[in-house]
Design a protein around this motif. Structure first.
Motif, mmCIF file in Angstrom:
data_model
loop_
_atom_site.group_PDB
_atom_site.id
_atom_site.type_symbol
_atom_site.label_atom_id
_atom_site.label_comp_id
_atom_site.label_asym_id
_atom_site.label_seq_id
_atom_site.Cartn_x
_atom_site.Cartn_y
_atom_site.Cartn_z
ATOM 1 N N VAL A 158 -11.333 5.597 1.246
ATOM 2 C CA VAL A 158 -10.732 4.157 1.674
ATOM 3 C C VAL A 158 -10.838 3.775 0.184
ATOM 4 N N VAL A 159 -11.714 3.911 -0.404
ATOM 5 C CA VAL A 159 -11.669 3.162 -1.813
ATOM 6 C C VAL A 159 -10.490 3.864 -3.115
ATOM 7 N N ALA A 160 -10.829 4.598 -2.358
ATOM 8 C CA ALA A 160 -9.179 5.245 -3.141
ATOM 9 C C ALA A 160 -8.390 4.996 -3.175
ATOM 10 N N LYS A 161 -8.283 4.653 -1.947
ATOM 11 C CA LYS A 161 -6.660 3.990 -1.234
ATOM 12 C C LYS A 161 -6.459 2.247 -1.268
ATOM 13 N N GLN A 162 -7.729 1.294 -1.888
ATOM 14 C CA GLN A 162 -7.056 0.215 -1.715
ATOM 15 C C GLN A 162 -7.693 -0.067 -3.429
ATOM 16 N N MET A 163 -7.921 0.190 -4.163
ATOM 17 C CA MET A 163 -8.426 0.454 -5.552
ATOM 18 C C MET A 163 -7.522 0.262 -6.430
ATOM 19 N N THR A 164 -7.092 -0.169 -7.231
ATOM 20 C CA THR A 164 -6.249 -0.380 -8.133
ATOM 21 C C THR A 164 -6.718 0.388 -9.824
ATOM 22 N N ALA A 165 -5.706 0.589 -10.471
ATOM 23 C CA ALA A 165 -6.556 0.783 -11.964
ATOM 24 C C ALA A 165 -7.209 -0.441 -12.257
ATOM 25 N N LYS A 166 -6.572 -1.401 -12.155
ATOM 26 C CA LYS A 166 -7.585 -2.803 -12.948
ATOM 27 C C LYS A 166 -8.617 -2.977 -11.838
ATOM 28 N N ASP A 167 -8.796 -2.891 -10.904
ATOM 29 C CA ASP A 167 -10.059 -2.280 -9.995
ATOM 30 C C ASP A 167 -11.610 -1.442 -10.698
ATOM 31 N N ALA A 168 -10.885 -0.583 -10.684
ATOM 32 C CA ALA A 168 -11.118 0.453 -10.990
ATOM 33 C C ALA A 168 -11.827 0.110 -12.381
ATOM 34 N N ALA A 169 -11.706 -0.543 -13.321
ATOM 35 C CA ALA A 169 -11.751 -0.568 -14.526
ATOM 36 C C ALA A 169 -13.088 -2.105 -14.497
ATOM 37 N N LYS A 170 -12.092 -2.682 -13.377
ATOM 38 C CA LYS A 170 -13.836 -4.128 -14.196
ATOM 39 C C LYS A 170 -14.997 -3.446 -12.666
ATOM 40 N N SER A 171 -15.413 -2.639 -11.974
ATOM 41 C CA SER A 171 -15.823 -2.151 -11.279
ATOM 42 C C SER A 171 -17.028 -1.377 -12.577
ATOM 43 N N ILE A 172 -16.096 -0.583 -12.867
ATOM 44 C CA ILE A 172 -16.990 0.105 -13.787
ATOM 45 C C ILE A 172 -17.585 -0.804 -15.172
ATOM 46 N N ASP A 173 -17.013 -1.513 -15.369
ATOM 47 C CA ASP A 173 -17.417 -1.955 -16.307
ATOM 48 C C ASP A 173 -19.139 -3.385 -15.838
ATOM 49 N N ASP A 174 -19.196 -3.740 -14.333
ATOM 50 C CA ASP A 174 -19.886 -3.963 -13.797
ATOM 51 C C ASP A 174 -21.030 -2.801 -13.691
ATOM 52 N N ALA A 175 -21.068 -1.921 -13.096
ATOM 53 C CA ALA A 175 -21.865 -0.701 -12.799
ATOM 54 C C ALA A 175 -22.023 -0.600 -14.521
ATOM 55 N N ILE A 176 -21.641 -0.964 -15.821
ATOM 56 C CA ILE A 176 -22.694 -0.317 -17.508
ATOM 57 C C ILE A 176 -23.186 -2.071 -17.083
ATOM 58 N N ALA A 177 -23.036 -2.284 -16.695
ATOM 59 C CA ALA A 177 -23.320 -3.916 -17.003
ATOM 60 C C ALA A 177 -24.823 -3.773 -16.372
ATOM 61 N N GLU A 178 -24.662 -3.723 -15.325
ATOM 62 C CA GLU A 178 -25.682 -3.629 -13.581
ATOM 63 C C GLU A 178 -26.677 -2.626 -14.531
ATOM 64 N N VAL A 179 -26.536 -1.551 -15.386
ATOM 65 C CA VAL A 179 -27.246 -0.365 -15.905
ATOM 66 C C VAL A 179 -28.213 -0.960 -16.940
ATOM 67 N N GLY A 180 -27.588 -1.786 -18.125
ATOM 68 C CA GLY A 180 -27.663 -2.097 -18.898
ATOM 69 C C GLY A 180 -28.627 -2.745 -18.783
ATOM 70 N N GLN A 181 -29.189 -4.105 -17.793
ATOM 71 C CA GLN A 181 -29.710 -4.489 -17.550
ATOM 72 C C GLN A 181 -30.727 -3.984 -16.647
ATOM 73 N N LYS A 182 -31.037 -3.026 -16.111
ATOM 74 C CA LYS A 182 -31.841 -2.728 -15.328
ATOM 75 C C LYS A 182 -32.601 -1.671 -16.694
ATOM 76 N N LEU A 183 -31.686 -1.666 -17.767
ATOM 77 C CA LEU A 183 -32.816 -0.334 -18.831
ATOM 78 C C LEU A 183 -33.711 -1.259 -19.134
ATOM 79 N N HIS A 184 -33.102 -2.496 -19.785
ATOM 80 C CA HIS A 184 -33.755 -3.890 -21.016
ATOM 81 C C HIS A 184 -34.387 -4.053 -20.014
#
Length: 186
Positions: free
Chosen positions: A160-186
């Motif tokens: 479902v996510v693969a069908k609905q997600m675009t390249a722009k949404d995927a990049a944003k999602s990856i950036d959000d996940a990296i930021a969230e991991v960074g906050q949890k590690l610090h």
């Protein structure tokens, strides 16, 4: 001794010599000769004290018989005492055998009860083990079903996510996940 004299006198009075006819005191009279011979015989017996010897022998024989009777009586009493002893011993042995049999029966009953209790405990343990196995199998089946459901849900969500997600949404999602991991590690 007086008896012998009485018997001798009675036999003289009853002899056939007194019944014969003719001169009695003649050697030609056989009755007289027989009477004299008889009296001489009795006299010889009395002279040699044969009646007292016979009486002594009879007394000795009577004493011997009396001793034998006393000995037989003592043997009989001893045999009765021995028989009573054996009967008492037999009763004691029978009582001991009865006690042993009763004790063996009690032990058999106790052993049967113990075996029954052990069997009940064994059955209870096996039932508990079987119930544990069933519970474990049930938990395993539930976990497997849950894991399978999660896997199916993830696959469906990915599709479902693969069908609905675009390249722009995927990049944003990856950036959000990296930021969230960074906050949890610090």
């Amino acid at each position: 001794m007086n008896r012998i004299m009485t018997i001798a006198a009675a036999s003289l009075l009853a002899s056939p010599a007194f019944a014969a006819s003719g001169p009695f005191f003649s050697l030609k009279n056989t009755d007289f000769v027989v009477t004299v011979g008889f009296l001489v015989f009795i006299g010889v017996l009395l002279y040699f004290k044969v009646p007292s010897l016979l009486m002594g022998m009879l007394d000795k024989r009577a004493e011997g018989i009396r001793n034998e009777l006393d000995e037989a009586k003592a043997l009989r009493e001893e045999a009765q005492a021995l028989l009573a002893s054996y009967e008492r011993r037999q009763r004691e042995v029978q009582e001991q055998a009865d006690r042993i049999i009763a004790h063996a029966k009690e032990e058999a009953v106790l052993a049967g009860e113990q075996a029954r209790a052990d069997l009940e405990k064994s059955i209870a343990r096996r039932l508990a083990a079987a119930e544990d196995q069933i519970a474990s199998a049930q938990a395993s089946a539930v976990k497997e079903v849950r894991d399978r459901a999660i896997a199916v849900a993830i696959k469906a969500a990915r599709d479902v996510v693969a069908k609905q997600m675009t390249a722009k949404d995927a990049a944003k999602s990856i950036d959000d996940a990296i930021a969230e991991v960074g906050q949890k590690l610090h």
